[in-house]
Design a protein around this motif. Structure first.
Motif, PDB file in Angstrom:
ATOM      1  N   GLY A   8       0.812  -1.200   0.000  1.00  0.00           N
ATOM      2  CA  GLY A   8       0.000   0.000   0.000  1.00  0.00           C
ATOM      3  C   GLY A   8       0.852   1.259   0.000  1.00  0.00           C
ATOM      4  N   GLY A   9       0.204   2.399  -0.173  1.00  0.00           N
ATOM      5  CA  GLY A   9       0.918   3.657  -0.166  1.00  0.00           C
ATOM      6  C   GLY A   9       0.091   4.780  -0.737  1.00  0.00           C
ATOM      7  N   LEU A  10       0.762   5.885  -1.012  1.00  0.00           N
ATOM      8  CA  LEU A  10       0.128   7.069  -1.567  1.00  0.00           C
ATOM      9  C   LEU A  10       0.448   7.161  -3.056  1.00  0.00           C
ATOM     10  CD1 LEU A  10      -1.320   9.832  -1.275  1.00  0.00           C
ATOM     11  CD2 LEU A  10       0.914  10.795  -0.682  1.00  0.00           C
ATOM     12  N   VAL A  11      -0.584   7.360  -3.862  1.00  0.00           N
ATOM     13  CA  VAL A  11      -0.397   7.444  -5.313  1.00  0.00           C
ATOM     14  C   VAL A  11      -1.361   8.479  -5.867  1.00  0.00           C
ATOM     15  CG1 VAL A  11      -2.047   5.595  -5.777  1.00  0.00           C
ATOM     16  CG2 VAL A  11      -0.213   6.063  -7.427  1.00  0.00           C
ATOM     17  N   GLN A  12      -0.968   9.112  -6.947  1.00  0.00           N
ATOM     18  CA  GLN A  12      -1.853  10.064  -7.597  1.00  0.00           C
ATOM     19  C   GLN A  12      -2.897   9.344  -8.439  1.00  0.00           C
ATOM     20  OE1 GLN A  12       0.696  12.760  -9.805  1.00  0.00           O
ATOM     21  NE2 GLN A  12       0.738  14.206  -8.094  1.00  0.00           N
ATOM     22  N   SER A  16      -0.682   3.520 -10.372  1.00  0.00           N
ATOM     23  CA  SER A  16      -0.809   2.093 -10.123  1.00  0.00           C
ATOM     24  C   SER A  16      -0.118   1.705  -8.821  1.00  0.00           C
ATOM     25  CB  SER A  16      -0.175   1.293 -11.268  1.00  0.00           C
ATOM     26  OG  SER A  16      -0.804   1.554 -12.499  1.00  0.00           O
ATOM     27  N   LEU A  17      -0.615   0.640  -8.228  1.00  0.00           N
ATOM     28  CA  LEU A  17       0.003   0.003  -7.076  1.00  0.00           C
ATOM     29  C   LEU A  17      -0.204  -1.492  -7.204  1.00  0.00           C
ATOM     30  CD1 LEU A  17      -1.029   2.155  -3.951  1.00  0.00           C
ATOM     31  CD2 LEU A  17       1.290   1.855  -4.853  1.00  0.00           C
ATOM     32  N   ARG A  18       0.707  -2.241  -6.598  1.00  0.00           N
ATOM     33  CA  ARG A  18       0.565  -3.690  -6.548  1.00  0.00           C
ATOM     34  C   ARG A  18       0.629  -4.138  -5.096  1.00  0.00           C
ATOM     35  NH1 ARG A  18       4.720  -8.500  -8.191  1.00  0.00           N
ATOM     36  NH2 ARG A  18       3.220  -9.965  -9.115  1.00  0.00           N
ATOM     37  N   LEU A  19      -0.437  -4.774  -4.657  1.00  0.00           N
ATOM     38  CA  LEU A  19      -0.476  -5.324  -3.320  1.00  0.00           C
ATOM     39  C   LEU A  19      -0.087  -6.791  -3.364  1.00  0.00           C
ATOM     40  CD1 LEU A  19      -3.824  -3.807  -1.976  1.00  0.00           C
ATOM     41  CD2 LEU A  19      -1.545  -2.779  -2.047  1.00  0.00           C
ATOM     42  N   SER A  20       0.569  -7.236  -2.304  1.00  0.00           N
ATOM     43  CA  SER A  20       0.927  -8.641  -2.159  1.00  0.00           C
ATOM     44  C   SER A  20       0.368  -9.164  -0.852  1.00  0.00           C
ATOM     45  CB  SER A  20       2.449  -8.817  -2.167  1.00  0.00           C
ATOM     46  OG  SER A  20       3.008  -8.371  -3.378  1.00  0.00           O
ATOM     47  N   CYS A  21       0.106 -10.448  -0.826  1.00  0.00           N
ATOM     48  CA  CYS A  21      -0.389 -11.091   0.391  1.00  0.00           C
ATOM     49  C   CYS A  21       0.306 -12.442   0.514  1.00  0.00           C
ATOM     50  CB  CYS A  21      -1.894 -11.264   0.341  1.00  0.00           C
ATOM     51  SG  CYS A  21      -2.600 -12.072   1.807  1.00  0.00           S
ATOM     52  N   LEU A  85      -5.959   4.136 -10.869  1.00  0.00           N
ATOM     53  CA  LEU A  85      -6.552   4.347  -9.545  1.00  0.00           C
ATOM     54  C   LEU A  85      -7.300   5.670  -9.484  1.00  0.00           C
ATOM     55  CD1 LEU A  85      -3.662   2.881  -7.434  1.00  0.00           C
ATOM     56  CD2 LEU A  85      -6.059   2.190  -7.246  1.00  0.00           C
ATOM     57  N   LYS A  86      -8.358   5.644  -8.716  1.00  0.00           N
ATOM     58  CA  LYS A  86      -9.228   6.807  -8.531  1.00  0.00           C
ATOM     59  C   LYS A  86      -9.258   7.183  -7.050  1.00  0.00           C
ATOM     60  CE  LYS A  86     -12.307   5.054 -12.167  1.00  0.00           C
ATOM     61  NZ  LYS A  86     -13.701   4.626 -12.465  1.00  0.00           N
ATOM     62  N   PRO A  87      -9.564   8.429  -6.732  1.00  0.00           N
ATOM     63  CA  PRO A  87      -9.654   8.806  -5.312  1.00  0.00           C
ATOM     64  C   PRO A  87     -10.638   7.931  -4.536  1.00  0.00           C
ATOM     65  CG  PRO A  87      -9.581  10.771  -6.665  1.00  0.00           C
ATOM     66  CD  PRO A  87      -9.674   9.606  -7.618  1.00  0.00           C
ATOM     67  N   GLY A 115      -5.607 -10.846   6.706  1.00  0.00           N
ATOM     68  CA  GLY A 115      -4.392 -10.093   6.922  1.00  0.00           C
ATOM     69  C   GLY A 115      -4.676  -8.829   7.713  1.00  0.00           C
ATOM     70  N   GLN A 116      -3.633  -8.090   8.003  1.00  0.00           N
ATOM     71  CA  GLN A 116      -3.745  -6.934   8.887  1.00  0.00           C
ATOM     72  C   GLN A 116      -4.226  -5.685   8.158  1.00  0.00           C
ATOM     73  OE1 GLN A 116      -1.090  -7.769   7.331  1.00  0.00           O
ATOM     74  NE2 GLN A 116       0.182  -5.991   6.924  1.00  0.00           N
ATOM     75  N   GLY A 117      -4.250  -5.684   6.844  1.00  0.00           N
ATOM     76  CA  GLY A 117      -4.687  -4.512   6.097  1.00  0.00           C
ATOM     77  C   GLY A 117      -3.536  -3.613   5.707  1.00  0.00           C
ATOM     78  N   THR A 118      -3.645  -3.024   4.555  1.00  0.00           N
ATOM     79  CA  THR A 118      -2.643  -2.075   4.082  1.00  0.00           C
ATOM     80  C   THR A 118      -3.371  -0.879   3.468  1.00  0.00           C
ATOM     81  OG1 THR A 118      -0.643  -1.808   2.715  1.00  0.00           O
ATOM     82  CG2 THR A 118      -2.379  -3.230   1.828  1.00  0.00           C
ATOM     83  N   LEU A 119      -2.926   0.325   3.814  1.00  0.00           N
ATOM     84  CA  LEU A 119      -3.631   1.532   3.417  1.00  0.00           C
ATOM     85  C   LEU A 119      -3.227   1.965   2.016  1.00  0.00           C
ATOM     86  CD1 LEU A 119      -5.476   3.951   4.082  1.00  0.00           C
ATOM     87  CD2 LEU A 119      -3.464   5.068   5.093  1.00  0.00           C
ATOM     88  N   VAL A 120      -4.235   2.219   1.199  1.00  0.00           N
ATOM     89  CA  VAL A 120      -4.036   2.772  -0.140  1.00  0.00           C
ATOM     90  C   VAL A 120      -4.715   4.136  -0.173  1.00  0.00           C
ATOM     91  CG1 VAL A 120      -4.598   2.547  -2.585  1.00  0.00           C
ATOM     92  CG2 VAL A 120      -3.888   0.534  -1.266  1.00  0.00           C
ATOM     93  N   THR A 121      -3.948   5.162  -0.494  1.00  0.00           N
ATOM     94  CA  THR A 121      -4.479   6.516  -0.576  1.00  0.00           C
ATOM     95  C   THR A 121      -4.238   7.049  -1.978  1.00  0.00           C
ATOM     96  OG1 THR A 121      -3.972   6.905   1.758  1.00  0.00           O
ATOM     97  CG2 THR A 121      -4.440   8.835   0.392  1.00  0.00           C
ATOM     98  N   VAL A 122      -5.312   7.449  -2.631  1.00  0.00           N
ATOM     99  CA  VAL A 122      -5.224   7.974  -3.991  1.00  0.00           C
ATOM    100  C   VAL A 122      -5.580   9.457  -3.948  1.00  0.00           C
ATOM    101  CG1 VAL A 122      -5.958   7.733  -6.383  1.00  0.00           C
ATOM    102  CG2 VAL A 122      -5.909   5.732  -4.881  1.00  0.00           C
ATOM    103  N   SER A 123      -4.634  10.289  -4.314  1.00  0.00           N
ATOM    104  CA  SER A 123      -4.862  11.731  -4.287  1.00  0.00           C
ATOM    105  C   SER A 123      -5.358  12.211  -5.650  1.00  0.00           C
ATOM    106  CB  SER A 123      -3.577  12.457  -3.924  1.00  0.00           C
ATOM    107  OG  SER A 123      -2.583  12.218  -4.895  1.00  0.00           O
ATOM    108  N   SER A 124      -6.187  13.248  -5.604  1.00  0.00           N
ATOM    109  CA  SER A 124      -6.765  13.779  -6.854  1.00  0.00           C
ATOM    110  C   SER A 124      -5.864  14.838  -7.466  1.00  0.00           C
ATOM    111  CB  SER A 124      -8.152  14.353  -6.587  1.00  0.00           C
ATOM    112  OG  SER A 124      -8.073  15.351  -5.606  1.00  0.00           O
TER     113      SER A 124
END
Length: 124
Positions: A8-12, A16-21, A85-87, A115-124
């Motif tokens: 997870g992370g911050l992206v505009q 794109s982001l890739r999550l793994s589990c 990704l969208k906001p 899983g414990q969860g991972t934060l994804v933040t999409v900024s506009s």
């Protein structure tokens, strides 16, 4: 059975982001691997899942065509590739493992391990 989500992370918007589990314990190939997300003030919602193999995948309408879920049974790892990704995709993303029947495959109650969860933040 333990699940460790990452990526997870911050992206505009448009990025794109890739999550793994990564899963330890249990027999990974027996599990359906689901992805859910929960935005602040909202209920946890289904995103995508793979059942046994990459040829058995299901997606929420809101992510269809933008997100791709896959699994590597040899590495006991599931992935969620998120493109365009969208906001409104901003949320805590959870991976889950279980043996749901078809009527529960898109519901949290179909999955036993989380899983414990991972934060994804999409900024506009």
């Amino acid at each position: 059975v333990q699940l460790q989500a990452s990526g997870g992370g911050l992206v505009q918007a448009g990025g794109s982001l890739r999550l793994s589990c990564a899963v330890s314990g249990g027999t990974f190939s027996n599990y359906a691997m689901g992805w859910f997300r929960q935005a602040p003030g909202k209920e946890r919602e289904f995103v995508a899942t793979t059942r046994w193999s990459n040829s058995n995948t299901y997606y929420a309408d809101s992510v269809k065509g933008r997100f791709t879920t896959s699994r590597d049974n040899a590495k006991a790892t599931a992935y969620l590739q998120m493109n365009s990704l969208k906001p409104e995709d901003t949320a805590v993303y959870y991976c889950a493992a279980g043996t749901p029947i078809m009527s529960t495959i898109t519901t949290p109650r179909g999955y036993t391990h989380w899983g414990q969860g991972t934060l994804v933040t999409v900024s506009s």
